[in-house]
Design an enzyme around this catalytic site. Structure first.
Site, mmCIF file in Angstrom:
data_model
loop_
_atom_site.group_PDB
_atom_site.id
_atom_site.type_symbol
_atom_site.label_atom_id
_atom_site.label_comp_id
_atom_site.label_asym_id
_atom_site.label_seq_id
_atom_site.Cartn_x
_atom_site.Cartn_y
_atom_site.Cartn_z
ATOM 1 N N HIS A 157 125.103 73.994 52.353
ATOM 2 C CA HIS A 157 126.214 73.160 52.846
ATOM 3 C C HIS A 157 125.993 71.676 52.508
ATOM 4 O O HIS A 157 126.517 70.799 53.188
ATOM 5 C CB HIS A 157 126.416 73.308 54.362
ATOM 6 C CG HIS A 157 126.421 74.724 54.829
ATOM 7 N ND1 HIS A 157 127.567 75.469 54.962
ATOM 8 C CD2 HIS A 157 125.392 75.558 55.160
ATOM 9 C CE1 HIS A 157 127.265 76.695 55.376
ATOM 10 N NE2 HIS A 157 125.942 76.777 55.495
ATOM 11 N N SER A 278 129.335 49.783 33.107
ATOM 12 C CA SER A 278 130.717 49.494 33.457
ATOM 13 C C SER A 278 131.087 48.151 32.861
ATOM 14 O O SER A 278 130.246 47.253 32.766
ATOM 15 C CB SER A 278 130.844 49.444 34.982
ATOM 16 O OG SER A 278 131.933 48.626 35.344
ATOM 17 N N LYS A 284 126.071 48.970 37.179
ATOM 18 C CA LYS A 284 126.340 50.397 37.047
ATOM 19 C C LYS A 284 125.581 51.073 35.908
ATOM 20 O O LYS A 284 125.384 50.500 34.840
ATOM 21 C CB LYS A 284 127.833 50.609 36.792
ATOM 22 C CG LYS A 284 128.690 50.231 37.958
ATOM 23 C CD LYS A 284 128.847 51.362 38.926
ATOM 24 C CE LYS A 284 130.086 52.158 38.552
ATOM 25 N NZ LYS A 284 130.327 53.220 39.513
ATOM 26 N N GLU A 291 129.205 64.127 33.715
ATOM 27 C CA GLU A 291 130.601 64.263 34.157
ATOM 28 C C GLU A 291 131.428 65.014 33.115
ATOM 29 O O GLU A 291 132.289 65.833 33.442
ATOM 30 C CB GLU A 291 131.213 62.884 34.405
ATOM 31 C CG GLU A 291 130.553 62.144 35.564
ATOM 32 C CD GLU A 291 130.969 60.676 35.582
ATOM 33 O OE1 GLU A 291 131.978 60.372 36.215
ATOM 34 O OE2 GLU A 291 130.280 59.858 34.944
#
Ligand code: ARG
Length: 461
Positions: A157, A278, A284, A291
Site C-alpha cells: 500500500h 528544467s 531540478k 517517465e
C-alpha cells in the site's frame, strides 16, 4: 494508368485518395529483407520442383540480391503507386532481369507472401527482444549481487511494511523478465510454421514443396491449412501480448525509479546521463527516461488492443483490414526495444543511497512483525494475540515519536509482563532481513545465492 502488376482488367487508375488509403509502402518497406529471403526460398523451390527453369531461378536470385543492395544503399526508389513492398520489389525485379521476374509469383499470392514476411519479421524481433532482455537481466543480477545486503523499506500500500534488501527488490524484476522471455519464446514456438505456398487461400495446383521452403526459411514445418495460413494474425497479437506484459513490468520499475529518485525519498541517485534539467527551476533533475518508459507502455498495450479489434470481426480468409497489423506492431516493438535499452542504462547508472535507504528501512515501525514473531517464538503466544500486543507497543512508540528500539523494557512489560530485553535483538532492520531465510526470502545470504544462480544461468545462454 492501371496498376502494372495487377491491372489487366482495369481500364482506369485509382483515385488519388484510393491510392493513399491503399498504399502500405510507407511502412511495410521495413519488411524488405524478409520479403527478399522469402522470394529467394520460393524461387529456389520452384526450380527444384521443375516448375520454373533453373536459369530463371538464378536470374531471380541474382536480381533479388541486387535489389537488397540497392535498398540497403538507400538507392531504391519506392513507389506509392506500387502499393506495397512486395509489388515494389517484384516490379524492380522485372526492370532488372526482364521476363523471368514474372515467373517468381507462380504458386504464390501476396496473401501468403505477406503472412510469411511478417512472421519472419516478428520472429527476428522476438530474437532481438530476447537478447536485449537478457542484457537487462544481467545488469539487474549484477547490481543485486553488489547490494544484496543493502537494507531498504519494503512496501505494501506504499506504506512501510517490512525491511527488505535492495538486491532482493532488483531480483524481483529479474524474475518478471525471465517470465517475459519465456512468453516470447512460447509465442515464437507457435509462430514458427511456414505459410508460404498457401497461395491466395486455397493452396495451389502446382507441385510445390512447402517443406523445402519451410526448412530454408528456418520454419519448423509448413502450416497445415491454407485458409488459416493467410487469415492468421495470432502470431503478432500473441507477441504483442508478451510485449505488453513486459512493458507493464518495465513501467512498474520506471515508476519506482521516479519515486526513488525524488527529493522526498532519495533512495537512488541517477547521473546526468539519465536525467534532464528544467528550463526554469535550476535545482531540478528530472527522471525523464523512466517517465518515458512508463508512458511508452501505453502505446504497446494500445497496439495489442488495436490489432485485436481489427481482427475480431473478420471472416476468413485474407481481408485488407489485415494490412493495419504492421504499423502498430512496428511502433510497439520499436517502443519496447527503446524502453528495454533505457531501463538497462538506468540500472547500470543508478546508485543506491545507502544511508537514506537504511534510515527509511527502520521508519514506520517496519520491524513490528519481527516483534510479533518473537512473542510467538519465545513466549509461545498465538500469533493473533502477539499481533495485538505488538500493536499496543507500536502505539506507545508512535505516541512518543520514537521507533520500536527506543520503547523501554518497562513500557513493554506494562503491555505484557513476560517480555524480556532479549526482544531488542530482533528489532533492528539488519536483524530483521537476516532472519528472513525462508526459500525466496530477503535475507542477504538468500539474495546473494539467487543473484549468483541468475548470473550462472545468464552466462550459460
Ligand atoms: N500490403 C498487403 C498487406 O499488408 C499485402 C497483401 C495484399 N493482398 C491482397 N490481396 N491485396 O496486407
Amino acid at each position: 494508368m492501371s496498376n502494372s502488376m495487377w491491372g489487366g482488367r482495369f481500364s482506369e487508375g485509382p483515385a488519388a485518395i484510393m491510392e493513399e488509403i491503399n498504399a502500405s509502402i510507407g511502412f511495410d518497406q521495413k519488411l524488405y529483407r524478409q520479403d527478399i529471403a522469402g522470394s529467394k526460398a520460393h524461387a529456389a523451390m520452384l526450380a527444384r520442383q521443375g516448375i520454373i527453369a533453373a536459369d530463371d531461378a538464378e536470374k531471380i536470385a541474382a536480381g533479388l540480391d541486387a535489389i537488397l543492395r540497392e535498398i540497403e544503399a538507400g538507392e531504391f526508389k519506392f513507389s506509392r503507386a506500387l502499393e506495397d513492398i512486395h509489388l515494389n520489389i517484384e516490379s524492380r525485379l522485372k526492370e532488372l532481369i526482364g521476363d523471368a521476374a514474372g515467373r517468381l509469383h507462380t504458386a504464390r499470392s501476396r496473401n501468403d507472401q505477406v503472412a510469411t514476411d511478417f512472421k519472419l519479421w516478428v520472429r527476428d524481433t522476438i530474437d532481438a527482444m530476447d537478447a536485449a532482455l537478457r542484457e537487462l537481466q544481467v545488469a539487474l543480477a549484477d547490481k543485486a549481487f553488489a547490494h544484496a545486503g543493502q537494507v531498504m523499506p519494503g512496501f505494501t500500500h506504499l506504506q512501510s511494511a517490512q525491511p527488505v534488501t535492495f538486491g532482493h527488490h532488483l531480483l524481483a524484476y529479474v524474475e518478471m523478465i525471465g517470465r517475459d522471455r519465456g512468453r516470447f519464446q512460447d509465442a515464437r514456438r507457435r509462430l514458427n510454421e511456414n505459410p508460404l505456398g498457401a497461395a491466395a487461400l486455397a493452396g495451389t495446383s502446382f507441385p510445390i514443396d512447402r517443406f523445402q521452403t519451410a526448412a530454408s526459411l528456418g520454419f519448423d514445418r509448413p502450416t497445415a491449412n491454407s485458409l488459416d495460413s493467410v487469415s492468421d494474425r495470432d502470431f503478432v497479437i500473441e507477441a504483442l501480448a508478451a510485449a505488453s506484459l513486459c512493458a507493464i513490468h518495465l513501467s512498474r520499475f520506471a515508476e519506482e525509479i521516479v519515486i526513488w529518485s525524488s527529493a522526498q525519498f532519495r533512495f537512488i541517485k541517477l547521473s546526468d546521463k539519465f536525467t534532464t534539467g528544467s528550463s526554469i527551476m535550476p535545482q531540478k533533475r528530472n527522471p525523464d527516461a523512466a517517465e518515458l518508459v512508463r508512458a511508452k507502455t501505453g502505446r504497446i498495450i494500445g497496439a495489442q488492443t488495436a490489432l485485436q479489434i481489427v481482427m475480431k470481426g473478420l471472416p476468413l480468409a485474407y481481408q485488407k483490414d489485415m494490412q493495419e497489423d504492421k504499423e502498430q506492431a512496428f511502433d510497439a516493438f520499436e517502443s519496447l526495444e527503446l524502453a528495454i535499452a533505457a531501463t538497462t542504462g538506468m540500472v547500470l547508472d543508478m546508485e543506491p543511497e545507502a544511508a537514506n535507504l537504511k534510515k527509511a528501512a527502520g521508519s514506520g515501525f517496519a520491524t513490528a512483525t519481527d516483534l510479533a514473531d518473537w512473542l510467538v517464538r519465545e513466549l509461545n503466544m498465538p500469533f493473533r494475540d502477539a499481533h495485538h500486543v505488538t500493536g499496543r507497543i507500536v502505539a506507545i512508540a508512535s505516541e512518543r515519536g520514537v521507533d520500536l528500539t527506543k520503547v523501554t523494557l518497562d513500557e513493554m512489560q506494562a503491555v505484557h509482563p513476560a517480555i524480556t530485553d532479549a526482544v531488542y535483538s530482533v528489532l533492528t532492520v539488519d536483524k530483521s532481513v537476516r532472519s528472513r531465510t525462508s526459500y525466496g526470502g530477503t535475507s542477504p545470504k538468500n539474495v546473494r545465492a539467487q543473484a549468483k544462480r541468475w548470473q550462472r544461468v545468464l552466462a550459460r545462454e
